[in-house]
Design an enzyme around this catalytic site. Structure first.
Site, PDB file in Angstrom:
ATOM      1  N   ARG A 228      36.488  40.034  29.889  1.00 56.11           N
ATOM      2  CA  ARG A 228      35.814  40.937  30.821  1.00 56.11           C
ATOM      3  C   ARG A 228      36.175  42.383  30.493  1.00 56.11           C
ATOM      4  O   ARG A 228      37.335  42.701  30.228  1.00 56.11           O
ATOM      5  CB  ARG A 228      36.198  40.616  32.265  1.00 56.11           C
ATOM      6  CG  ARG A 228      35.804  39.191  32.664  1.00 56.11           C
ATOM      7  CD  ARG A 228      36.046  38.882  34.110  1.00 56.11           C
ATOM      8  NE  ARG A 228      35.734  37.482  34.402  1.00 56.11           N
ATOM      9  CZ  ARG A 228      35.864  36.912  35.590  1.00 56.11           C
ATOM     10  NH1 ARG A 228      36.306  37.635  36.620  1.00 56.11           N
ATOM     11  NH2 ARG A 228      35.554  35.642  35.771  1.00 56.11           N
ATOM     12  N   ARG A 243      44.787  42.539  36.260  1.00 53.73           N
ATOM     13  CA  ARG A 243      43.434  42.806  35.789  1.00 53.73           C
ATOM     14  C   ARG A 243      43.490  43.057  34.285  1.00 53.73           C
ATOM     15  O   ARG A 243      43.944  44.111  33.848  1.00 53.73           O
ATOM     16  CB  ARG A 243      42.835  44.006  36.528  1.00 53.73           C
ATOM     17  CG  ARG A 243      41.323  44.075  36.426  1.00 53.73           C
ATOM     18  CD  ARG A 243      40.772  45.251  37.226  1.00 53.73           C
ATOM     19  NE  ARG A 243      40.970  45.118  38.640  1.00 53.73           N
ATOM     20  CZ  ARG A 243      40.218  44.382  39.465  1.00 53.73           C
ATOM     21  NH1 ARG A 243      39.219  43.678  38.972  1.00 53.73           N
ATOM     22  NH2 ARG A 243      40.465  44.341  40.746  1.00 53.73           N
ATOM     23  N   GLU A 315      42.836  38.420  44.970  1.00 58.74           N
ATOM     24  CA  GLU A 315      41.936  37.286  44.777  1.00 58.74           C
ATOM     25  C   GLU A 315      42.435  36.400  43.633  1.00 58.74           C
ATOM     26  O   GLU A 315      42.718  36.884  42.541  1.00 58.74           O
ATOM     27  CB  GLU A 315      40.524  37.782  44.450  1.00 58.74           C
ATOM     28  CG  GLU A 315      39.525  36.658  44.237  1.00 58.74           C
ATOM     29  CD  GLU A 315      38.195  37.148  43.674  1.00 58.74           C
ATOM     30  OE1 GLU A 315      37.490  36.327  43.054  1.00 58.74           O
ATOM     31  OE2 GLU A 315      37.875  38.344  43.839  1.00 58.74           O
ATOM     32  N   SER A 318      37.413  31.829  43.617  1.00 59.99           N
ATOM     33  CA  SER A 318      36.236  31.867  44.475  1.00 59.99           C
ATOM     34  C   SER A 318      35.476  30.564  44.289  1.00 59.99           C
ATOM     35  O   SER A 318      35.629  29.880  43.276  1.00 59.99           O
ATOM     36  CB  SER A 318      35.344  33.066  44.135  1.00 59.99           C
ATOM     37  OG  SER A 318      34.810  32.939  42.836  1.00 59.99           O
ATOM     38  N   ARG A 372      46.676  35.493  37.227  1.00 62.08           N
ATOM     39  CA  ARG A 372      46.930  35.805  38.636  1.00 62.08           C
ATOM     40  C   ARG A 372      47.847  34.788  39.298  1.00 62.08           C
ATOM     41  O   ARG A 372      48.608  35.126  40.205  1.00 62.08           O
ATOM     42  CB  ARG A 372      45.608  35.957  39.389  1.00 62.08           C
ATOM     43  CG  ARG A 372      44.838  37.184  38.885  1.00 62.08           C
ATOM     44  CD  ARG A 372      43.759  37.638  39.798  1.00 62.08           C
ATOM     45  NE  ARG A 372      43.105  38.813  39.235  1.00 62.08           N
ATOM     46  CZ  ARG A 372      42.055  39.420  39.769  1.00 62.08           C
ATOM     47  NH1 ARG A 372      41.550  38.946  40.906  1.00 62.08           N
ATOM     48  NH2 ARG A 372      41.521  40.480  39.194  1.00 62.08           N
TER      49      ARG A 372
END
Length: 409
Positions: A228, A243, A315, A318, A372
Site C-alpha cells: 500500500r 502504517r 484498527e 475489518s 498491527r
C-alpha cells in the site's frame, strides 16, 4: 457514415451482424456471378461498418465501466449515517491493562529486543519499510500459521494468492489503482498492480464463472503479502509498524447466496472477535458509518484494539459484506438447483426448474494483519524488565517460546 447516438450503438451492431449473417446465407449454393459479386460487395461494406462500430462500442463500454465504478454500493438500513466519528460500538471485549511501570511503545521495545531494523530498510527500500529479525520472524510465522489453522477449522479452504493482478480485476473489486491518492502500486508500462489485500485475487478466482448452488458457500482463508502506498498518511500513527508499505496478512473471503450474506457476515465478525479475545487483547467492534464504508461495502465492522504504547485504539481488522457489488463486475454467478419435486405442470426440457443464474454475494474479513498484531502483542504484554510475554495460543507455533527477552549486551 451517419453518427449514431451512444444508446443505439449496441442495437446497430446487432442489426449489422444479422445482415452480415443473412448475406452469408444467401451466398450458399449456386448463384449468378453478378448476384454473387453484389453479395460480396455488400458483405464487405457490412464488415467495414461493423469494424468501426465495434471499436466505438469497446471504447464506450470502457467508459461505461469507469463511470459505473465511481458509483458505490448501497448501504444497509442499520448503518449509522455520517463520518467515522458517527460509527457505533457493537461490542467491547476486555479492559485496558494497568501498568505499574513506565511503558514503552513497540518501536522502542522492538529496538531493545533486536526485533526489527527500520534504518537499514530505509536505506535499501525507503521509508515505511522494515526488516523483521530474530524472534519477530518467528512471531510473524506464528501469527500466520495460527490464524490459518484456527480459521481452517471453520471450513475455510487455505490459499496462497498471486500478489500481482491485472488492473481490471482491482477495479472490478471496487478499488481505483490510478485515482488521486490511490493506495495501489501500479506497475509501470503494464496493466498490472501489486495487491493491497488478498481480497482482490481471491475475489477474482471465480471470475466469469457460473457456480453450482450446491457448492455454496465457498469459504477461503488466504495468505499474502500486501502493498500500500499509504498516500497522505502522516502523524504519530505512522511510527514503527503501524502504517507500512508492505506487510503480511491472512484474509477470509466468502462467496454465498444473497439471502445468506448477513448470516455469514455475523460468522466472520465472530471469528475475528474469538481470535483476538483468545490472544488476551482489549478491543472494541465498531459498526462503521456510511462515510467510512468505501465503495464496495454494504456494511462494515472494524475492530480496534488498545495499543498502550501509542496511547490509542488502532484498527486491526475489518469485516465487510459487499453484497453483489463485486460479483456483478467480476461476472460471478450461480445456478440455483432445481426443486426436489417440480410442480406437476412444470415443462420438461433443458434448464427446467433451475431458473436463471443469479449473482453471488461476496464478503471479506481480516484474520491477521501481522504488523498491527505485533504492535498489540509487544505493547500490551511488555514486562517491567523489558521482556514481552507471548500469548499462549501462539506458543506452539513458536517452538514453545513463551517470552521475548532482552539480549545480553
Amino acid at each position: 457514415m451517419e453518427t449514431i447516438p451512444n444508446y443505439d450503438r449496441w442495437q446497430e451492431v446487432e442489426r449489422l451482424r444479422a445482415e452480415r449473417n443473412a448475406v452469408a446465407n444467401k451466398m450458399k449454393g449456386k448463384l449468378d456471378p453478378s448476384v454473387r459479386q453484389a453479395l460480396v460487395e455488400e458483405g464487405k461494406n457490412l464488415k467495414e461498418a461493423l469494424i468501426t462500430l465495434e471499436e466505438d462500442l469497446v471504447q464506450l463500454s470502457d467508459k461505461l465501466q469507469l463511470e459505473a465504478q465511481s458509483i458505490p454500493n448501497s448501504t444497509h438500513p442499520d448503518v449509522p449515517v455520517g463520518g467515522e466519528e458517527s460509527s457505533v460500538v457493537r461490542t467491547e471485549v476486555g479492559n485496558q491493562r494497568n501498568f505499574s511501570f513506565m511503558i514503552k511503545d513497540h518501536f522502542q521495545l522492538g529496538k531493545e529486543l533486536d526485533l526489527f531494523d527500520f534504518d537499514a530498510a530505509a536505506e535499501v527500500s525507503g521509508s515505511k519499510f522494515y526488516y523483521l529479525k530474530n524472534e519477530a520472524v518467528l512471531l510473524e510465522m506464528a501469527l500466520v500459521n495460527w490464524a490459518i489453522s484456527e480459521v481452517s477449522k471453520k471450513g475455510f479452504t487455505p490459499l496462497i494468492t498471486p500478489e500481482i493482478v491485472r488492473s481490471s480485476v482491482v477495479e472490478k473489486c471496487g478499488f481505483q489503482p490510478r485515482a488521486q491518492n490511490t493506495q495501489v502500486y501500479s506497475i509501470e508500462n503494464s496493466d498490472q498492480c501489486l495487491i493491497g489485500t488478498a481480497e482482490i485475487p481471491v475475489g477474482g478466482i471465480h471470475m466469469d464463472s457460473i457456480l453450482l448452488e450446491s457448492s455454496l458457500p465457498l469459504k477461503y482463508v488466504a495468505y499474502s503479502h500486501c502493498f500500500r502506498t499509504e498516500a497522505g498518511a502522516a502523524g504519530a500513527a505512522t511510527r514503527g509498524l503501524y502504517r507500512v508499505h508492505q506487510f503480511s496478512k491472512v484474509e477470509m473471503f466468502i462467496f454465498c447466496r444473497p439471502e445468506e450474506s448477513d448470516k455469514w457476515h455475523e460468522e466472520l465478525i465472530t471469528i475475528e472477535e474469538d481470535l483476538y479475545a483468545s490472544l488476551g487483547l482489549h478491543f472494541k467492534t465498531l459498526d462503521m458509518a456510511t462515510g467510512d464504508l468505501g465503495a464496495p461495502a454494504y456494511r462494515k465492522f472494524d475492530i480496534e484494539a488498545w495499543m498502550p504504547g501509542l496511547e490509542r485504539y488502532g484498527e486491526i481488522s475489518s469485516a465487510s459484506n459487499c453484497t453483489d457489488y463485486q460479483s456483478r463486475r467480476l461476472g460471478i454467478r450461480y445456478r440455483p438447483a432445481p426443486p426436489e419435486s417440480p410442480p406437476a405442470n412444470a415443462k420438461k426440457g433443458k434448464g427446467a426448474g433451475s431458473g436463471p443464474t443469479q449473482y453471488l454475494h461476496t464478503l471479506n474479513a481480516t484474520a491477521v494483519a501481522v504488523p498491527r498484531l505485533i504492535v498489540c502483542i509487544l505493547e500490551n504484554f511488555q514486562q517491567e524488565d523489558g521482556s514481552v510475554v507471548i500469548p499462549e495460543p501462539l506458543r506452539p507455533f513458536m517452538g514453545g517460546l513463551d517470552v521475548l527477552s532482552p539480549k545480553p549486551k
